[in-house]
Design an enzyme around this catalytic site. Structure first.
Site, mmCIF file in Angstrom:
data_model
loop_
_atom_site.group_PDB
_atom_site.id
_atom_site.type_symbol
_atom_site.label_atom_id
_atom_site.label_comp_id
_atom_site.label_asym_id
_atom_site.label_seq_id
_atom_site.Cartn_x
_atom_site.Cartn_y
_atom_site.Cartn_z
ATOM 1 N N SER A 181 138.288 -41.860 21.621
ATOM 2 C CA SER A 181 137.663 -40.495 21.491
ATOM 3 C C SER A 181 137.924 -40.181 20.060
ATOM 4 C CB SER A 181 138.205 -39.266 22.296
ATOM 5 O OG SER A 181 139.643 -39.095 22.260
ATOM 6 N N ASP A 229 140.993 -29.070 20.279
ATOM 7 C CA ASP A 229 140.960 -28.851 21.723
ATOM 8 C C ASP A 229 142.411 -29.187 22.501
ATOM 9 O OD1 ASP A 229 140.780 -31.676 21.777
ATOM 10 O OD2 ASP A 229 138.905 -31.758 22.630
ATOM 11 N N HIS A 242 142.131 -33.406 20.077
ATOM 12 C CA HIS A 242 141.109 -34.039 19.058
ATOM 13 C C HIS A 242 141.462 -33.197 17.881
ATOM 14 C CE1 HIS A 242 139.427 -35.532 22.804
ATOM 15 N NE2 HIS A 242 139.680 -36.727 22.299
#
Ligand SMILES: *[C@@H]1O[C@H](CO)[C@@H](O)[C@H](O)[C@H]1NC(C)=O
Ligand SMILES: *[C@@H]1O[C@H](CO)[C@@H](O)[C@H](O)[C@H]1NC(C)=O
Ligand SMILES: *[C@@H]1O[C@H](CO)[C@@H](O)[C@H](O)[C@H]1NC(C)=O
Ligand SMILES: *[C@@H]1O[C@H](CO)[C@@H](O)[C@H](O)[C@H]1NC(C)=O
Length: 387
Positions: free
Chosen positions: A44, A352, A355
């Site tokens: 991610s 979040d 990240h």
């Protein structure tokens, strides 16, 4: 042009000729590289839409600060890979798995959120890890390499959507993967020592993939090491450590130590790869140090919050695994956004719980682009040169 400029010009020419009389020995001027494409592999930290295309879009407010809507990224805006592409004058990378509106002329992104280097023996639903591990990303790339050329020969629109054959050997191959290989052990209740014990296997599999890519023509590699995962709420909330294991910036030291253990191994792996692949230029980028210094000295750089999330709900870190960024609860017949974003994401390092914010990503990009955290210390646009 009047006369005013001339004496300066004369002086400049004179100064230049003096320099030319005594050229420093053994210094060969390097020309900037021209990378026509980027092929990215990762999780991610660099996913620009892969997981979203297959398992459902990252929800709003992801994308709010830059794209104005969710854009397949787990971030309020751009990722480090986006800033890297911008600085090479290339468009943002389309995700290989995205079948809508994609354009692969200048590269493709094989990263998906939750990806690991080693294939996991669980499903995304069970564990949160993506089935698109690095070996799968390589199968996809291999397929893309072959079939993009078959399609390109048809001409027409295909020629404007796919890279040229020669672009594969001139492209920059970028990697940011490994973080989830470490957390997968913690989340299955392994001890730090048990996680360390399998790191060599993870690195072996990483090395194999770099060799495969080199075998089909890749030459220029840009490899990020893994970040201080012990400073991220999703790890700190779920795996409690003893008070004495929290460092003075609030991070959980045992997990950061394993990340550094992984990174030392990765650096050795890169050194071995340089021996095994004499034609490859491999840049190792110490993203760990940049991220850790951002978290430890955030205020100095305009970030008020270094550990607490911008977008989350509750708890010490404004983070709740069950109610992630954008999460809603159903009350009084209505869906109410509970995990809402903060007013000023750019004052937060963490977006979040897992990240970084766009502001933090920009900070990281600005520190790494000039080569200050690289081995060899080449800037991004010199990463085709082997030292
Ligand atoms: C998954 O299972 C195989 C076969 O037992 C094993 O070799 C491999 O190490 C396992 N992978 C992980 C990530 O644990
Ligand atoms: C894909 O992107 C390239 C470069 O940005 C552009 O020249 C080309 O026209 C695009 N193709 C389509 C079909 O939009
Ligand atoms: C890890 O331990 C916790 C607490 O004992 C337990 O609830 C959880 O099911 C365990 N997870 C795994 C994957 O074994
Ligand atoms: C940081 O916090 C201070 C004190 O709480 C506040 O005055 C300042 O405006 C904040 N800065 C940002 C960028 O949010």
């Amino acid at each position: 042009m009047g006369w005013d400029g001339s004496p300066i010009l004369v002086f400049a020419v004179f100064a230049l000729s003096l320099v030319n009389l005594n050229p420093p020995p053994a210094v060969i001027a390097k020309t900037p590289c021209h990378f026509p494409a980027i092929f990215n592999f990762g999780d991610s930290n660099s996913d620009t839409g892969g997981l979203s295309a297959v398992f459902g879009q990252a929800p709003p407010p992801n994308g709010m600060s830059y794209f104005g809507h969710p854009a397949g990224r787990y971030c309020d805006g751009r990722l480090v890979i986006d800033f890297l592409a911008e600085s090479l004058d290339l468009p943002y990378l389309s995700a290989f798995l995205d079948s809508l509106g994609t354009n692969f002329t200048h590269g493709a992104n094989f990263a998906t959120a939750g990806s690991t280097i080693r294939p996991q023996n669980t499903t995304l639903r069970q564990s949160g890890f993506s089935p698109v591990s690095l070996n799968v990303q390589y199968y996809e790339f291999h397929d893309f390499h072959l079939r993009s050329q078959v399609l390109r020969k048809r001409g027409g629109v295909y020629e404007t959507l796919l890279p040229k054959e020669e672009d594969f050997s001139n492209a920059l191959y970028t990697f940011d993967i490994g973080q989830n290989d470490l957390t997968s052990g913690y989340f299955s209740n392994m001890t730090v020592d048990e996680v360390k014990a399998y790191v060599p296997d993870v690195l072996d599999q990483f090395q194999t993939i770099i060799k495969y890519i080199s075998d089909i023509g890749g030459r220029y590699f840009w490899i990020h090491n893994t970040g201080p995962v012990g400073c991220l709420p999703y790890v700190m909330e779920h795996i409690p450590v003893l008070a004495g294991q929290i460092d003075r910036y609030g991070c959980a030291s045992p997990f950061n130590e394993v990340a550094q253990f992984f990174n030392r191994g990765l650096k050795n792996t890169v050194e071995q790869l340089r021996k095994d692949l004499p034609h490859a230029a491999i840049t190792y980028v110490d993203v760990y140090s940049v991220k850790y210094s951002l978290i430890s000295q955030g205020r100095k750089h305009g970030f008020n919050q270094t550990l607490r999330t911008c977008c989350g709900h509750g708890g010490k870190y404004n983070y709740n695994k069950k109610l992630g960024c954008g999460g809603k609860v159903h009350t009084h017949g209505k869906d109410v956004l509970v995990a809402a974003p903060c007013k000023d994401p750019s004052s937060h390092v963490n977006w979040d719980g897992v990240h970084f914010t766009e502001g933090a990503n920009r900070y990281i990009f600005e520190r790494i682009v000039d080569g200050s955290f690289s081995d060899p210390p080449n800037p991004l646009n010199m990463a085709c040169h082997r030292n």
